[in-house]
Design an enzyme around this catalytic site. Structure first.
Site, short mmCIF file in Angstrom:
data_model
loop_
_atom_site.label_atom_id
_atom_site.label_comp_id
_atom_site.label_asym_id
_atom_site.label_seq_id
_atom_site.Cartn_x
_atom_site.Cartn_y
_atom_site.Cartn_z
N THR A 1 26.05 56.21 44.65
CA THR A 1 27.24 56.93 45.14
C THR A 1 27.03 57.31 46.60
O THR A 1 27.90 57.08 47.44
CB THR A 1 27.49 58.18 44.27
OG1 THR A 1 27.71 57.74 42.92
CG2 THR A 1 28.69 58.97 44.75
N ASN B 1 32.45 47.54 37.05
CA ASN B 1 31.65 48.26 36.07
C ASN B 1 32.39 48.55 34.77
O ASN B 1 31.77 48.77 33.73
CB ASN B 1 31.14 49.58 36.67
CG ASN B 1 32.25 50.42 37.24
OD1 ASN B 1 33.01 49.97 38.10
ND2 ASN B 1 32.37 51.65 36.79
N GLN C 1 26.27 46.59 39.64
CA GLN C 1 26.29 45.91 38.33
C GLN C 1 25.90 44.43 38.47
O GLN C 1 26.10 43.66 37.53
CB GLN C 1 27.70 46.02 37.70
CG GLN C 1 28.16 47.45 37.45
CD GLN C 1 27.37 48.17 36.35
OE1 GLN C 1 26.65 47.55 35.58
NE2 GLN C 1 27.50 49.48 36.30
N SER D 1 21.62 50.48 42.50
CA SER D 1 21.33 51.76 41.85
C SER D 1 20.12 51.62 40.92
O SER D 1 20.06 50.69 40.12
CB SER D 1 22.55 52.19 41.03
OG SER D 1 22.25 53.31 40.22
N HIS E 1 19.00 53.60 38.31
CA HIS E 1 19.07 53.88 36.87
C HIS E 1 19.88 52.84 36.10
O HIS E 1 19.87 52.83 34.88
CB HIS E 1 19.59 55.30 36.60
CG HIS E 1 21.02 55.55 36.94
ND1 HIS E 1 21.97 55.77 35.97
CD2 HIS E 1 21.66 55.63 38.12
CE1 HIS E 1 23.14 55.98 36.55
NE2 HIS E 1 22.99 55.90 37.86
N THR F 1 13.95 64.97 52.96
CA THR F 1 12.64 64.45 52.59
C THR F 1 12.79 63.21 51.71
O THR F 1 13.49 63.26 50.70
CB THR F 1 11.84 65.55 51.84
OG1 THR F 1 11.78 66.70 52.69
CG2 THR F 1 10.44 65.08 51.49
N CYS G 1 35.32 61.51 32.96
CA CYS G 1 35.37 62.53 34.01
C CYS G 1 34.30 63.56 33.70
O CYS G 1 33.64 63.51 32.67
CB CYS G 1 36.75 63.16 34.12
SG CYS G 1 37.12 64.28 32.78
N1 PLP Z 1 28.94 51.58 41.84
C1 PLP Z 1 29.09 51.04 40.62
C2 PLP Z 1 29.72 49.69 40.49
C3 PLP Z 1 28.66 51.73 39.48
O1 PLP Z 1 28.79 51.19 38.27
C4 PLP Z 1 28.08 53.02 39.66
C5 PLP Z 1 27.68 53.82 38.49
O2 PLP Z 1 28.34 53.78 37.45
C6 PLP Z 1 27.93 53.53 40.96
C7 PLP Z 1 28.37 52.78 42.02
C8 PLP Z 1 27.29 54.87 41.21
O3 PLP Z 1 25.91 54.79 40.94
P1 PLP Z 1 24.95 56.06 40.92
O4 PLP Z 1 25.03 56.61 39.53
O5 PLP Z 1 23.58 55.52 41.24
O6 PLP Z 1 25.42 57.02 41.94
#
Ligand code: PLP
Length: 381
Positions: free
Chosen positions: A70, A150, A178, A198, A200, A235, A321
């Site tokens: 994000t 996603n 994705q 990302s 995770h 940091t 949400c």
């Molecule tokens: N972009 C896409 C296509 C995603 O699927 C997601 C998470 O669902 C994100 C961005 C945001 O990722 P993060 O959770 O690492 O902020």
């Protein structure tokens, strides 16, 4: 429990936990500190950066670590278009981007930035002629398009988008959260200027990586330090960076066609249900291997997900949400579906620890659950 929500977060890979425990056994300092503990932290941070760069075919200076994708998406959009050296103005993006891009673009538009919104077809693929049209008036813009949606799993035609951008002199940002397997190919081919990943989603800790092609101006959006080569103050998070490198390495070592086999196995069973309607493109090369998105007649997603949860199956609607309630999917609506249908999206997603046995079992449970619910609804009418 059968976990089918990898597109939201992949379970943490035990091998990464072992690596992080090992590293954290000795005191790690601040990577900016001069003493031994600081130097050790800096070593791990820069080693992780080098590993990510090698895995992606990038230069070390082109890797910026962030708190998450994000933040990386925010930085890509705001950071380029606000830099004093930027020769580009205007942003082109689509109505089906993740909120990290979509809401940032909306906020930039409210602040006076010119933003053009590309439309999508009924399978969620962006209409390239709208990109061409938007670039004709002003070719030097930033274009931001996700590689894989996603919510639905639709693959966007990034190579074509890139060719169009290059022919006009536009900059291209790709959210590849994705689609980590596509990242190296895009970077190697010089097809992208900025690209987001990302941690995770790949089985690591939450954490973001922004690839920034050398020479692309990027103004920091978080101020207060010269970390990340002056592009992201704060940091630097050593363990997240190490986790990102390990998660990326493990993900790229896996063959996505194995996930496509699991997805197809799952879908084979669901197709026996007359009420089940698959969303997105039918063609395998236009869709991600790990996502299967469905509507079940006019059933809402929430009661389905609640029942599945009681039966120990974790799936999701494409978006939730902060109150954890299912909201209408902006993506499904943009594909031309009505309000009721946009409340019905149920997404199943697969990943590194999914097995044929659990996918087969989950598909049966989903089928029986949905059929029971449809039957009950008919009786109640
Ligand atoms: N972009 C896409 C296509 C995603 O699927 C997601 C998470 O669902 C994100 C961005 C945001 O990722 P993060 O959770 O690492 O902020």
């Amino acid at each position: 429990m059968i976990y089918l929500d990898y597109a939201a977060t992949a379970p943490f890979r035990p091998g990464i936990a072992d690596t992080l425990n090992e590293i954290a056994r000795e005191p790690l300092g601040n990577p900016s500190s001069l003493h031994r503990a600081g130097r050790k932290a800096r070593f791990y941070l820069e080693e992780a950066r080098e590993q990510c760069a090698n895995l992606l075919g990038a230069k070390v200076e082109e890797i910026v670590f962030c708190s998450g994708a994000t933040e990386a998406d925010n930085l890509a959009l705001r950071g380029t278009l606000s830099h004093s050296d930027i020769k580009h103005s205007g942003l082109i993006t689509s109505s089906v981007e993740h909120a990290a891009v979509f809401e940032t673009a909306q906020a930039m538009e409210e602040d006076g930035q010119a933003v053009s919104w590309m439309k999508v077809n009924s399978t969620g693929e962006i209409l390239l002629d709208s990109l061409e049209r938007s670039l004709q008036g002003n070719p030097r813009q930033l274009v931001s398009v996700m590689a894989v949606n996603n919510e639905i799993g639709t693959r966007q035609p990034i190579e074509e988008v890139s060719t169009i951008c290059r022919s006009h002199g536009a900059l291209l940002h790709v959210d590849a959260v994705q689609a980590p397997h596509q990242a190296k190919e895009l970077i190697d081919a010089g097809a992208v200027d900025l690209l987001t990943l990302s941690g995770h989603k790949m089985g690591g800790l939450p954490g973001g990586l922004l690839y920034v092609r050398q020479g692309v101006p990027l103004a920091p959006q978080i101020l207060g330090g010269a970390q990340e080569d002056g592009r992201r103050a704060g940091t630097s998070e050593v363990l997240r960076a190490v986790s990102m490198a390990r998660a990326l390495q493990a993900t790229l070592a896996e063959d996505p066609s194995e996930l496509a086999k699991l997805r197809d196995l799952f879908e084979q069973t669901l197709k026996e249900c007359g009420a089940a309607h698959a969303l997105g493109p039918a063609s395998p090369d236009k869709r991600a291997a790990h996502i299967s998105a469905w509507l079940f007649d006019n059933l809402g997603a929430e009661p389905i997900l609640t029942r599945l949860d009681l039966l120990d199956i974790c799936a999701s609607s494409g978006s939730a949400c902060s109150s954890h309630a299912v909201e209408p999917s902006r993506v499904v609506a943009a594909m031309g579906y009505d309000q009721t249908q946009s409340m019905g999206l149920v997404r199943f997603s697969f990943g590194w620890n999914s097995t044929r046995e659990e996918v087969r079992r989950a598909a049966r449970v989903v089928l029986e659950t949905v059929e029971k619910m449809i039957h009950k609804e008919k009786i109640a009418r």
